[in-house]
Design an enzyme around this catalytic site. Structure first.
Site: not given
Length: 230
Positions: A88, A92, A172, A190
């Site tokens: 998701g 980044t 993660g 993001c």
């Protein structure tokens, strides 16, 4: 206490690590499938990987390619890899002197709540940074760990993005420790415009040993997840 197999992979390419995560996830999912098919109760394994990637941008499945501000040729010139991946979140950056943590957990060993899982990962980082005197928090509607939320100086220090299959997690968090923040200038981190990124080094005005930070992360992760590393 759930046992979690800890591995520190050191410096490792993104694709190689992604493949390894997938392998561990599929192994756990297969055990769960076999248990259901055969009426067995073989335990599933939980894993936690630490890794440091070479320069790479990753774009989550809900992300927009418009948030990458370099073309293919520019990426090659700067020696930055790029991957569209199945977690998701949006885009980044991963790179040297950044701590990346990939828990591959069977959440049925802990709790079946993805929202709670994300909040506990954030809390792990919040408690870790508190040991350095930093007051960090969440930003409503924006996954990750931030400083000065609600002010013009809001800045992100840790990004999160996960995927789960049959309650088994992968991907993660990425915590900027002594990270070269210049690499974030080539993306809209993001997908959030007008907000900065920061690092532990920038906030403290000094370099911080990665191993020292990892030790604190491990302590808080184990406390929050009621787990022990093996």
């Amino acid at each position: 206490m759930q046992k979690v197999i800890l591995q520190d992979l050191g410096k490792k390419a993104y694709q190689e690590t992604w493949d390894y995560q997938t392998e561990l996830l599929q192994e756990t999912v297969k055990t769960k499938f076999d248990n259901r098919q055969n009426g067995t109760n073989n335990p599933t394994k939980n894993h936690f990987l630490f890794v440091e990637h070479p320069h790479v941008y990753t774009l989550g499945k809900s992300g927009s390619l418009d948030n990458l501000l370099l073309n293919e040729e520019q990426l090659k010139q700067k020696r930055i890899e790029f991957y569209k991946i199945n977690r998701g979140g949006d885009i980044t950056y991963h790179g040297p002197e950044q701590i990346v943590g990939y828990p591959i957990l069977d959440l049925e060993n802990f709790f079946t709540d993805i929202h709670k899982y994300l909040r506990l990962l954030e809390e792990t980082i919040i408690l870790t940074l508190a040991e350095y005197g930093l007051k960090t928090t969440r930003s409503e509607g924006e996954t990750g760990v931030w400083l000065d939320v609600g002010t013009p100086f809001a800045r992100k220090i840790c990004a999160l993005g996960v995927r789960a299959s049959r309650w088994v997690t992968m991907h993660g968090f990425a915590l900027n420790v002594n990270t070269n923040l210049g690499y974030f200038d080539h993306i809209i981190p993001c997908g959030i415009k007008g907000k900065a990124v920061t690092s532990l080094q920038l906030e403290l005005g000094r370099e911080v040993p990665l191993e020292e930070v990892k030790t604190k992360i491990k302590k808080h992760f184990c406390a929050l997840f009621e787990a022990e590393f093996v």
